[in-house]
Design a protein around this motif. Structure first.
Motif, PDB file in Angstrom:
ATOM      1  N   ILE A 174       0.900  -1.323  -0.124  1.00  0.00           N
ATOM      2  CA  ILE A 174       0.000  -0.086   0.006  1.00  0.00           C
ATOM      3  C   ILE A 174       0.894   1.303  -0.075  1.00  0.00           C
ATOM      4  O   ILE A 174       0.610   2.226  -0.762  1.00  0.00           O
ATOM      5  CB  ILE A 174      -0.831  -0.089   1.125  1.00  0.00           C
ATOM      6  N   LYS A 175       1.982   1.206   0.651  1.00  0.00           N
ATOM      7  CA  LYS A 175       2.898   2.414   0.806  1.00  0.00           C
ATOM      8  C   LYS A 175       3.473   2.432  -0.563  1.00  0.00           C
ATOM      9  O   LYS A 175       3.869   3.659  -0.943  1.00  0.00           O
ATOM     10  CB  LYS A 175       4.033   2.193   1.826  1.00  0.00           C
ATOM     11  N   SER A 176       3.960   1.568  -1.143  1.00  0.00           N
ATOM     12  CA  SER A 176       4.691   1.945  -2.422  1.00  0.00           C
ATOM     13  C   SER A 176       3.445   2.160  -3.481  1.00  0.00           C
ATOM     14  O   SER A 176       3.956   2.907  -4.335  1.00  0.00           O
ATOM     15  CB  SER A 176       5.137   0.437  -2.848  1.00  0.00           C
ATOM     16  N   TYR A 177       2.280   1.617  -3.650  1.00  0.00           N
ATOM     17  CA  TYR A 177       1.125   2.098  -4.395  1.00  0.00           C
ATOM     18  C   TYR A 177       0.998   3.631  -4.193  1.00  0.00           C
ATOM     19  O   TYR A 177       0.663   4.249  -5.172  1.00  0.00           O
ATOM     20  CB  TYR A 177       0.221   1.294  -4.442  1.00  0.00           C
ATOM     21  N   GLY A 178       0.871   3.905  -2.862  1.00  0.00           N
ATOM     22  CA  GLY A 178       0.360   5.228  -2.562  1.00  0.00           C
ATOM     23  C   GLY A 178       1.371   6.327  -2.780  1.00  0.00           C
ATOM     24  O   GLY A 178       0.640   7.657  -3.004  1.00  0.00           O
ATOM     25  N   GLY A 179       2.535   6.346  -2.970  1.00  0.00           N
ATOM     26  CA  GLY A 179       3.559   7.409  -3.196  1.00  0.00           C
ATOM     27  C   GLY A 179       3.599   8.219  -1.819  1.00  0.00           C
ATOM     28  O   GLY A 179       3.071   8.158  -0.783  1.00  0.00           O
ATOM     29  N   LYS A 180       4.013   9.610  -2.316  1.00  0.00           N
ATOM     30  CA  LYS A 180       4.568  10.497  -1.312  1.00  0.00           C
ATOM     31  C   LYS A 180       3.068  11.111  -0.583  1.00  0.00           C
ATOM     32  O   LYS A 180       3.460  11.596   0.432  1.00  0.00           O
ATOM     33  CB  LYS A 180       5.314  11.596  -1.687  1.00  0.00           C
ATOM     34  N   LYS A 183      -6.136   3.079  -7.396  1.00  0.00           N
ATOM     35  CA  LYS A 183      -4.805   2.248  -8.010  1.00  0.00           C
ATOM     36  C   LYS A 183      -4.372   1.557  -7.064  1.00  0.00           C
ATOM     37  O   LYS A 183      -3.822   0.348  -7.258  1.00  0.00           O
ATOM     38  CB  LYS A 183      -3.688   3.404  -8.173  1.00  0.00           C
ATOM     39  N   ILE A 184      -4.693   1.617  -5.704  1.00  0.00           N
ATOM     40  CA  ILE A 184      -4.077   1.025  -4.746  1.00  0.00           C
ATOM     41  C   ILE A 184      -4.978  -0.298  -4.603  1.00  0.00           C
ATOM     42  O   ILE A 184      -4.510  -1.287  -4.437  1.00  0.00           O
ATOM     43  CB  ILE A 184      -4.070   1.693  -3.162  1.00  0.00           C
ATOM     44  N   ILE A 185      -6.270  -0.016  -4.866  1.00  0.00           N
ATOM     45  CA  ILE A 185      -7.320  -1.168  -4.618  1.00  0.00           C
ATOM     46  C   ILE A 185      -7.090  -2.140  -5.689  1.00  0.00           C
ATOM     47  O   ILE A 185      -7.213  -3.340  -5.554  1.00  0.00           O
ATOM     48  CB  ILE A 185      -8.520  -0.476  -4.550  1.00  0.00           C
TER      49      ILE A 185
END
Length: 799
Positions: free
Chosen positions: A730-736, A783-785
């Motif tokens: 989730i962290k990697s897909y969510g970005g900054k 995108k995360i989902i």
């Protein structure tokens, strides 16, 4: 230990010295005299009863006319043994007699109408005997008929004495004995020591023909034997009995008393064997495990291989340096004596005496280094006294075993060393005079000294500071001129690792934990518990208790003792931590590690004023660990991973290993149900390892002035998927823009398949520079989902 000045006067003339002033001088020189006691009593004289009649108004009192030399006094006495013609001890008016810790003064009085001008005394009334029923019934002391009337009674009895009670430093226990203490007195008074008489006549018989000696253990450094024949067992002379009494040793008979007397004189213990029982052979060896001896106290003692034994070749005769055997001791029938004077390994003597519970005056001396010169001198002194007071005949020669290193201790020191270290103005004359008074031989050449330390001073090591100390203490430390230090100083600060330890301790307290301190030593069985990255435990060579025999590798052994104690006392809410060092060994190398361990169970009483109380569970202890690691600046550098390689005391399914920068530093989890019936959660981590992971200084970040957007989503996926994996993805897909992820629900129930679980996340989006729009957040959220559902074959839970 008490030192008799009458005894000291045999070696150094102190007769005319002020005893209190002398005590102050000796104390100032470094030998601490704690108490000065004198038995001298003024107005106590020898008298003669020249007339004794019954008291006119009593059936047990007598009216006596007593000649005290200068006059005849009328004295009323109630003793049953008073009569005309006997010599007695008379306390004249103004005499002060001991009464416990106080004194009472004798005064003129009237007893039932009859004037009395003094008191006729028993020995217990003078403090020279115990006040027992037997001594009380004896009545007043009857002196020899030749006692001179009018002289001081205590001087006549040779018991007028001053004693010093010493409080010695452990390195100067030699001064518990009279000759070594006499050297200190002589050094203070600048006098010479006269050694006691050791002369005696020898028979033509040779000792070699009567006994053989065989020493088979390296734990004997020196062993000497002599033989005294035809001894007569009887009462000791009064002066020996008195001197032993001053030292706290009970008089037994002349032969045994001489053994103790010489020990208190030289500091060299002796042992007397009945020669006729021992036979013609002495073998000194180590005992065998399970060997047994009955000692003089009639107790049977089990021996081990570390005990030194004196034997006749087969039968044990004595536990060396500790106590003799009942089968070879001196009795009233003893005629011939085998005299032993020896030096043993102090280590063996100490632990044998402790193990057997037989610490005596002799064993205490054997536990310290002895003077090999006194070993033979004490033997000869005993022969002199046996010849004089036991009518002994001394067999010619002695048998000796000698493995003592007699290399003299030579210390080099300069006059500059004396001045710089002592901070005194020391001249060559000062050094020479002090060394001479101490009895130290030396050579001096251009302010350079080579000092030869006498063997009687075993406390002095071959280093110049010890000689400088000797000169300083005799010159007087009060002669040191006070000066301000000239060294440069700077502000002190904690070493960084100590500061790190204090920071962690403070943080644990802020999280509601209480600090404890527990024993470093545990039992050998417990040393195998809670071990992570196991090394070889370190065992004590001679533990006092089996329960405290191993140095711990884990703090959790001791911590759980405290937890279980509290649980047994119905204290169910427990939050304890400890920070301490642990020790281990691997490949003959020793390791020290600083660890943090804590335990939790019951209600977590945090912010009780706001009713934020939680039942302790896995997620709560996990939160404490995350709070601590993030407080230390390790955000995004640690992971908590289920491990199958943890101690068996930890639940195999409810645990985590703590990984920081890819390296394991510890673990946490729930105790296995076999270990505790309560839900106890524990953690242990290495602070030494944690300290190596450097972090940047904490920086202040201004609170975001722009609003955040939060989104909730619940994924339904296989139970085997770890929540931690989802968080990373989730962290990697969510970005900054995704700044925080929080799990707020985990569900397994009727509404989803049995092989599935639901994990609900709260996601926080924000930007420090602007206000986010709903559209751009939804783009990232979707995108995360999509990515999570694709990777984990997951679905979205909608109810």
């Amino acid at each position: 230990m008490a030192i008799s000045l009458n005894w000291i006067n045999d070696y150094v003339d102190v007769k005319n010295e002020d005893k209190v002033d002398l005590a102050n001088k000796i104390t100032a020189s470094g030998i601490n005299i704690e108490k000065v006691t004198t038995t001298k009593i003024d107005n106590l004289v020898v008298g003669e009863v020249i007339e004794c009649t019954n008291h006119p108004d009593s059936d047990h009192l007598h009216v006596c006319m007593v000649n005290v030399g200068s006059e005849t006094l009328q004295i009323v006495c109630g003793a049953s043994n008073v009569r005309t013609g006997i010599k007695v001890i008379v306390a004249l008016p103004k005499a002060k007699l001991p009464d416990g810790d106080k004194l009472f003064e004798i005064k003129k009085s009237v007893i039932r109408g009859v004037e009395s001008n003094g008191m006729l005394c028993a020995l217990f009334e003078l403090g020279l005997e115990e006040k027992t029923e037997e001594n009380y019934s004896k009545g007043i002391c009857e002196l020899d008929k030749n006692a001179p009337v009018g002289v001081n009674a205590l001087d006549y009895l040779n018991v007028s004495d001053t004693t010093y009670e010493l409080d010695l430093n452990p390195n100067r226990t030699d001064c518990n004995n009279h000759i070594p203490f006499a050297y200190e007195v002589a050094a203070v008074l600048k006098k010479q020591v006269t050694m006691p008489d050791i002369s005696f006549k020898e028979l033509d018989e040779k000792i070699d023909n009567q006994v053989s000696l065989d020493v088979t253990t390296p734990n004997v450094y020196m062993y000497n034997l002599m033989i005294a024949k035809d001894v007569k067992i009887k009462e000791s002379p009064d002066f020996i009995k008195h001197r032993l009494e001053v030292a706290g040793v009970r008089s037994i008979n002349n032969v045994v008393d001489i053994s103790n007397y010489v020990m208190l004189e030289y500091g060299q213990p002796l042992h007397f064997f009945d020669k006729d029982v021992v036979g013609d052979k002495i073998v000194v060896r180590m005992a065998k495990d399970g060997e047994v001896i009955t000692t003089l106290d009639k107790e049977e003692r089990d021996l081990i291989k570390d005990d030194i034994l004196i034997t006749d070749g087969d039968t044990p005769l004595c536990v060396a340096g500790v106590m003799g055997g009942l089968n070879s001791g001196i009795t009233d029938k003893t005629k011939n004596i085998l005299i032993e004077s020896a030096m043993f390994n102090p280590y063996n003597i100490r632990y044998t005496s402790i193990r057997l519970g037989l610490r005596s005056e002799a064993s205490l001396r054997f536990e310290k280094p002895l003077n090999y010169e006194y070993c033979l001198l004490a033997l000869k002194r005993a022969c002199h006294l046996l010849e004089k007071y036991a009518d002994a005949k001394i067999v010619k020669g002695s048998l000796s075993y000698d493995k003592v290193d007699k290399t003299p201790k030579v210390i080099k020191v300069t006059l500059k060393d004396f001045n710089s270290i002592l901070g005194m103005k020391v001249t060559n004359n000062d050094v020479k005079e002090t060394l001479t008074n101490l009895g130290f031989d030396y050579q001096e050449n251009n302010d350079n000294y080579e000092v030869i330390v006498p063997n009687r001073r075993q406390d002095i090591y071959p280093q110049k500071e010890d000689i400088i100390e000797e000169v300083g203490r005799l010159m007087g430390y009060d002669n040191i001129e006070p000066t301000l230090p000239l060294i440069r100083t700077k502000k002190g600060e904690y070493r960084s690792n100590i500061k790190f330890r204090k920071i962690i301790s403070k943080r644990m307290r802020s999280l509601g934990f209480n600090e404890i301190r527990t024993y470093t030593l545990i039992s050998e069985g417990d040393s195998q518990k809670y071990i992570y990255n196991f090394n070889k435990p370190i065992k004590l060579l001679k533990p006092m208790l089996k329960e405290r025999s191993v140095i711990r590798q884990s703090l959790l052994n001791s911590l759980m003792e405290v937890v279980n104690y509290n649980l047994s006392k119905k204290n169910k809410d427990i939050y304890l931590y400890e920070i301490a060092n642990v020790y281990s060994e691997k490949d003959n190398e020793f390791f020290e590690d600083t660890k943090l361990a804590f335990a939790m169970t019951g209600k977590y009483l945090f912010n009780t004023w706001n009713s934020l109380n939680y039942t302790t569970d896995f997620y709560l202890i996990k939160g404490v660990i995350e709070n601590l690691l993030e407080f230390l600046g390790l955000n995004n550098r640690y992971s908590l991973t289920l491990s199958g390689n943890l101690p068996k005391e930890i639940h195999p399914k409810i645990n985590c290993e703590i990984i920081v920068d890819g390296k394991s530093i510890g673990y946490f989890g729930k105790l296995h149900p076999n270990v505790s019936k309560e839900d106890v959660y524990i953690c242990e981590m290495s602070l030494s390892a944690l300290f190596e992971h450097k972090t940047s200084d904490v920086k202040y970040i201004e609170l975001n002035k722009y609003p955040t957007i939060e989104k909730d989503v619940a994924f339904v996926l296989d139970k085997s998927v770890l929540a931690e994996s989802l968080v990373k993805d989730i962290k990697s897909y969510g970005g900054k823009l995704l700044t925080n992820i929080k799990i707020f629900d985990i569900y397994t129930g009727d509404k989803i398949d049995d092989s599935k679980k639901s994990i609900a996340y709260n996601l926080t989006f924000e930007d420090k520079t602007r206000t986010l729009t709903e559209e751009e957040v939804m783009e990232i959220f979707n995108k995360i989902i999509d990515n999570i559902c694709t990777k984990y074959n997951a679905s979205i839970r909608d109810k």
